[in-house]
Motif scaffolding. Sequence first.
Motif, short mmCIF file in Angstrom:
data_model
loop_
_atom_site.label_atom_id
_atom_site.label_comp_id
_atom_site.label_asym_id
_atom_site.label_seq_id
_atom_site.Cartn_x
_atom_site.Cartn_y
_atom_site.Cartn_z
N ARG A 157 1.11 -0.90 0.15
CA ARG A 157 0.07 -0.13 0.20
C ARG A 157 0.96 1.26 0.16
O ARG A 157 2.08 1.48 0.41
CB ARG A 157 -0.89 0.08 0.60
CG ARG A 157 -1.99 -1.36 1.00
CD ARG A 157 -2.75 -1.07 2.44
NE ARG A 157 -3.37 -2.51 2.83
CZ ARG A 157 -3.27 -2.91 4.21
NH1 ARG A 157 -3.63 -1.92 5.12
NH2 ARG A 157 -4.12 -3.47 4.11
N PRO B 230 1.79 -4.34 4.52
CA PRO B 230 0.92 -4.78 5.18
C PRO B 230 0.65 -6.22 6.28
O PRO B 230 0.90 -6.40 7.68
CB PRO B 230 -1.04 -4.94 5.69
CG PRO B 230 -1.04 -5.59 3.47
CD PRO B 230 0.28 -4.47 3.28
N CYS B 231 1.68 -7.07 5.67
CA CYS B 231 1.51 -8.43 6.51
C CYS B 231 3.38 -8.14 6.83
O CYS B 231 3.13 -9.10 7.99
CB CYS B 231 2.02 -9.93 4.70
SG CYS B 231 -0.04 -10.06 4.14
N HIS B 232 4.18 -8.03 6.16
CA HIS B 232 5.56 -8.60 7.60
C HIS B 232 6.16 -6.94 7.66
O HIS B 232 7.07 -6.73 7.67
CB HIS B 232 6.49 -9.04 7.18
CG HIS B 232 5.40 -10.62 7.56
ND1 HIS B 232 4.64 -11.14 6.35
CD2 HIS B 232 4.98 -11.45 8.38
CE1 HIS B 232 4.04 -12.42 6.90
NE2 HIS B 232 4.48 -12.22 7.95
N ALA B 233 5.43 -5.49 7.12
CA ALA B 233 6.08 -4.27 6.89
C ALA B 233 6.95 -3.76 6.05
O ALA B 233 8.07 -3.37 6.70
CB ALA B 233 6.49 -3.85 8.39
#
Lengths: 361, 137, 279
Positions: free
Chosen positions: B90, B101-104
């Motif tokens: 994003r 968004p999953c692991h930055a």
Amino acid sequence: MTSRIREWLEVRIGLDELVRSQLTDYRVPRNINLFYTLGMVAFAAFLLQVATGILLLIYYIPDDKDAFESVRLIMNQVPYGWLFREMHVVGSNLMVAVLLLHVSSVFFFGAYKKPRELTWVVGALLLLTTFAFCLSGYLLPWSQLSFWATTIVTTIPTAFPWVGDFAANLIRGGDKVSGVTLNRFFALHVGLLPFLLLGLFAVHVFLVRRIGISAPPLGTEEERPWLTFRHEDHPDGLPFYPYFVSLEAVMIALYFVVMFFIIAFVPALFLPQDSLTPADPLNTPEHIRPEWYFRAPYEMLKLIPNRFLGIALQVVLVAIFILWPFLDLSRKHNLLKRPLLLACFLGTIVVWIGLSIWGSY
Amino acid sequence: MNRRRFLKALASLLGLTALGAFAYPLLRLLSPIEAAVRAKINVTFPKGEIPVGSYKDFLMGGTPAILINRGTPGFVALSRVCTHLGCLVRYDKDRQVLICPCHAGTFDLRGNVISGPPPKPLERFSVSVMGDNVVVG
Amino acid sequence: MRYLLPLLLFFALLSPAQGAWTDVFHKEFFHPEKPRVEKEVCLVCHDSDLIKPQYRAIPAEWRKSWHYRNDVSCQNCHGGDPNDAAKAMLPASGFVGTPKPKDVPKFCGKCHLGIMQNYLESGHGKALMATGKGPNCVTCHGAHDIKKANIDLINEKLCSTCHTYERAKVMKASLMLTEEKINQLDAGLKTLRAGLISTGDEEKDLFRTQAEYRTLFHTVDVTLVKDKTEEFNQRLAAIQVGVQKGFQELRFRQNFAVFIMLLFLGLALTLFFLSRKSE
């Protein structure tokens, strides 16, 4: 039509006499057996490796940035690339298996004894060249397995004082395995070793033909004074063509059967998970083991609690292997009549298999 | 037809079939591969739709992608598929980065990895401005 | 001959020092890199008997975790300086220590951004922020012994701590089918990988779909989950198409190889009978 071609060649190269002397009048001992075909099977396996290797060469990229991806493309995008790659991988392992059987049967039949010592020595060098092929080829896919297995093997020479580090750096092209190593191994695998092997093979076959095929000694014993050269004949034997040639053809066909059995039902037999992950110099996988034919020496090294001693021992064993005909001077060909050597022979095989299995854990 | 002739004929048949079974794959392997069907996929947007600082999510031949108007450095089109495990990144306008968004996993606006687990940069598509339109691909 | 026997005996007498030697061997021949996460200075104290007994078990728990397997270290979560013992626990180095229950979502949300956002908007999150009481990440997932997430984290024991299990049961039921489909596809992809078929794109698609689905769960909004389930199922169906193609290719390769194998078997038999006649 074929007879006209034959006549044409006959006038130019004396085809008939060639066929007679090399094929139909050339006789093999009556009691020859399957094991005698293994040498030819191994050579056929080698030719298959060359053929599939050349096809892979069209699409493989020998650079550490692209190697892994190029192999992945061969397996998934190039039409039937998977077929030839798997033939090459399975074939390399099967060729070694056939060679080990060939060496064992030559040993068992005492076919290395006078006057065939040179044939054995050249054969031993052929085996070592094959192992060099295996080692160099293993690195080329540049997977985790490739990288770390090569790291172990190329660290072994460092056990030798003074020359060890220099030798290891020479092999690797640096103080650790890198893209430079890949380039060297590729040049070796594709440029030097094929010609070395073919040259040694030519000498090997020449010696076998010139000296004559040894008869299996289980039954007949041959004793004669060694004063002059005498080609070993088998006048009451079977014609090489068609008898032995068709036997070799059957064995080669069986080689293909085994190869395609593995490709059909256990294609990942020689390609474990670590071989499907790209090489990562910063990340050592948990269980790195060399390929099955190196597991016994590897396990042996792990057992001897001194690095230099372990490697020196292996060098000594290899030297014994190469020079065996000069160490075993008994005139007896029949191994079954030599219980001590037979016990050692079987013992070595058992120990080898045992160490290999142990090395798998 | 005696037994020998039958066997010889059978051997020839099987041998030829085996040869053919290798010849066909060989021919296919040697023939030029149909160029990867990444063909000429173009996506066009009117420039006005994406003012400076804003972005547009779109699909580039099946791959979720993002077109960002960076202002002076121009437009950039990147795949939104994070190179770590595949989640979609994003756009964080304030920090001018792309975050997964999953692991930055964090990428800069050229697709290069700034921090986090992603091993490779984001795939980048070529962008050109033709008149009033932005053409990707 | 005279050398072979003593050598064989030598190997037969296995050295009792073998165990210790294996470690030395590994060091000498591999120079394997210690995983980055094991090199942090935190472990020097925290993985020793210097530390208080109630914290002693933490490194061992962490080593069993999914985080450990994915190279997530002490510093990645707790901050601080991983290389310098003096600065290791200074706030100036970014050290945050043990988060209080209300701070746990932000603590884990440093990396798990998407999930944190959904959680904070959920009933669970709102309860925690408003009252300081409620389930945070650690309640369900644990603190150091974090396992790979799976649907059985929703269970009667855990979910009836504050309210009846009924609503959690409904949620689990609506998630169940989709989760099963995902597991099926995952197993299919594993089989394809074992058959040497490349599945990179499908794996990424599947992971993304699963991650988004699980993130959605953290809203603990059953209506929302039910609404979105159809959309997710469609995405999974698309991945299924890719997986099926993979299986088609796998079967083709197998059949082709079997065909060639049978050809050569026939050839071997024919040649064998031919060779017998020519004696």
